[in-house]
Design a protein around this motif. Structure first.
Motif, short mmCIF file in Angstrom:
data_model
loop_
_atom_site.label_atom_id
_atom_site.label_comp_id
_atom_site.label_asym_id
_atom_site.label_seq_id
_atom_site.Cartn_x
_atom_site.Cartn_y
_atom_site.Cartn_z
N GLN A 106 4.41 8.00 -24.65
CA GLN A 106 5.74 7.69 -25.27
C GLN A 106 6.07 9.02 -26.17
O GLN A 106 7.36 9.38 -26.11
CB GLN A 106 5.49 6.68 -26.75
CG GLN A 106 5.15 5.19 -25.90
CD GLN A 106 4.95 4.17 -27.19
OE1 GLN A 106 4.51 4.36 -28.26
NE2 GLN A 106 5.55 3.07 -26.93
N THR A 158 4.11 1.20 -21.51
CA THR A 158 5.08 2.02 -22.25
C THR A 158 6.60 1.41 -21.80
O THR A 158 7.40 1.19 -22.59
CB THR A 158 5.00 3.49 -21.36
OG1 THR A 158 4.08 4.22 -21.87
CG2 THR A 158 6.22 4.34 -22.14
N VAL A 159 6.81 0.80 -20.78
CA VAL A 159 8.30 0.28 -20.26
C VAL A 159 8.05 -0.96 -20.76
O VAL A 159 9.08 -1.62 -21.06
CB VAL A 159 8.50 0.31 -18.76
CG1 VAL A 159 8.30 1.94 -18.20
CG2 VAL A 159 7.29 -0.41 -17.98
N LYS A 171 7.90 -2.58 -27.31
CA LYS A 171 9.20 -2.84 -27.92
C LYS A 171 9.35 -1.58 -29.08
O LYS A 171 10.36 -1.42 -29.65
CB LYS A 171 9.13 -4.10 -28.57
CG LYS A 171 9.39 -5.26 -27.59
CD LYS A 171 10.38 -5.07 -26.97
CE LYS A 171 10.57 -6.28 -25.92
NZ LYS A 171 9.64 -6.36 -24.72
N SER A 210 14.30 8.24 -28.63
CA SER A 210 13.77 6.95 -27.75
C SER A 210 12.40 7.45 -27.21
O SER A 210 12.63 8.32 -26.40
CB SER A 210 14.82 6.33 -27.05
OG SER A 210 14.30 5.45 -26.44
N VAL A 265 11.38 5.22 -24.99
CA VAL A 265 11.55 4.44 -23.79
C VAL A 265 12.25 4.93 -22.54
O VAL A 265 13.37 5.44 -22.80
CB VAL A 265 12.44 2.86 -23.96
CG1 VAL A 265 12.68 1.96 -22.85
CG2 VAL A 265 11.97 2.25 -25.38
N THR A 281 14.08 -4.16 -20.23
CA THR A 281 13.05 -3.53 -19.74
C THR A 281 13.53 -2.64 -18.70
O THR A 281 14.59 -2.97 -18.12
CB THR A 281 12.00 -4.48 -18.90
OG1 THR A 281 11.28 -5.13 -20.10
CG2 THR A 281 10.91 -3.52 -18.25
#
Length: 302
Positions: free
Chosen positions: A142, A177-178, A181, A195, A197, A227
């Motif tokens: 992340q 990771t993906v 939330k 971010s 994500v 996602t």
């Protein structure tokens, strides 16, 4: 290859936080300023002895407490603005930094994609709860996505075309990771405002995505309609069962997330991009390239 890695590692050990350039032009940077979350020491790791039965050999780095990113830039004439964070495998005990790292990065560079090999923190013998082995690598992943996004302008990258690709245990970390939330660590500096994500994901023989003897995804993975698009590659004869990828794909399908799944009959586990006797599993990069191209991820940034 091993010599290059050792030299870069020594440079990092000498300079501490900062960066070091290896002899092939790739650049190492420390992922965190100061200690990583929960760490009281900083080590860039130690290479394990090479395995005599491997030809060519692979380089495995263990005892990492200070994670790093190794940046591989594509040729300026072909650079398209997309980037990818690469998560090598190694059972969370070590990182296979060439077979599932630099070799993958150099392939992405040929597609015009800038690549960052993540040497995430590895599990320690003193760690009692092995069910939490994913936590440090996911924190580092992340942070890596945020780091690349925060530095995208500096490196001529599109902040909205940052992907992750994970192999084996690295695939486990990429999947969590993906499917997360929120951040798995307490946000701190300006980098953490970006971010965490990724915009797309590639899971290559991911390990341990389902509970034992079930097809239920592990609780750390939460898939919904937001996602990121994902492609999965596995082998039918992989001891780290392909049912793991099937379950992940099925959940993507249920949530209408764009996805592809490729399962080869043979190939086993841990091959990276290297050939496997009696298999065509080494052709998986062509499937991934098609997927990236069809999604417009290999087009030049506007």
């Amino acid at each position: 290859m091993a010599g290059r890695l050792l030299v870069a590692g020594l440079l990092l050990s000498v300079i501490g936080a900062g960066s070091a350039i290896s002899d092939d032009g790739s650049q190492f940077v420390d992922l965190w300023e100061g200690n990583a979350p929960g760490e009281s020491e900083r080590s860039h790791g130690t290479p394990l002895p090479q395995r005599p039965d491997e030809n060519p050999p692979a380089t495995r780095i263990t005892a990492i407490t200070a994670p790093t990113l190794e940046r591989f830039d594509s040729d300026p004439e072909t650079k398209n603005g997309a980037s990818v964070v690469i998560l090598p495998g190694g059972g969370y005990r070590y990182c296979v930094v060439d077979k599932e790292g630099s070799e993958i990065a150099q392939w992405f560079n040929k597609l015009g994609v800038t690549a960052f090999v993540l040497r995430y923190r590895t599990i320690r013998e003193s760690d009692r709860d092995r069910n939490e082995a994913w936590r440090r690598p996911v924190q580092d992943t992340q942070r890596a996505v945020r780091w690349v996004r925060s530095h995208s302008k500096e490196f001529g990258l599109d902040p909205n075309r940052i992907g992750v690709i994970g192999f084996s245990a690295g695939g486990n970390a990429a999947a969590i990771t993906v499917g997360s939330k929120s951040s798995h660590y307490t946000d701190g500096d300006e980098i953490d405002q970006a971010s965490c994500v990724p915009d797309f994901a590639m899971l290559i023989y991911p390990w341990n995505l389902v509970r034992d003897e079930t097809l239920e995804l592990i609780p750390e993975i939460e898939i919904d309609s937001q996602t990121p698009p994902t492609i999965l590659v596995h082998a039918h004869d992989d001891h780290s069962t392909s049912l793991s990828s099937i379950a992940f794909y099925a959940e993507l399908k249920r949530n209408d997330v764009p996805a592809e799944l490729h399962i080869y009959e043979t190939g086993g586990h841990g091959y990276g991009m290297r050939p496997v006797a009696g298999s065509v599993v080494e052709t998986w990069p062509a499937r991934v390239e098609d997927w990236l191209r069809n999604r417009g991820l290999l087009a030049q940034s506007p």
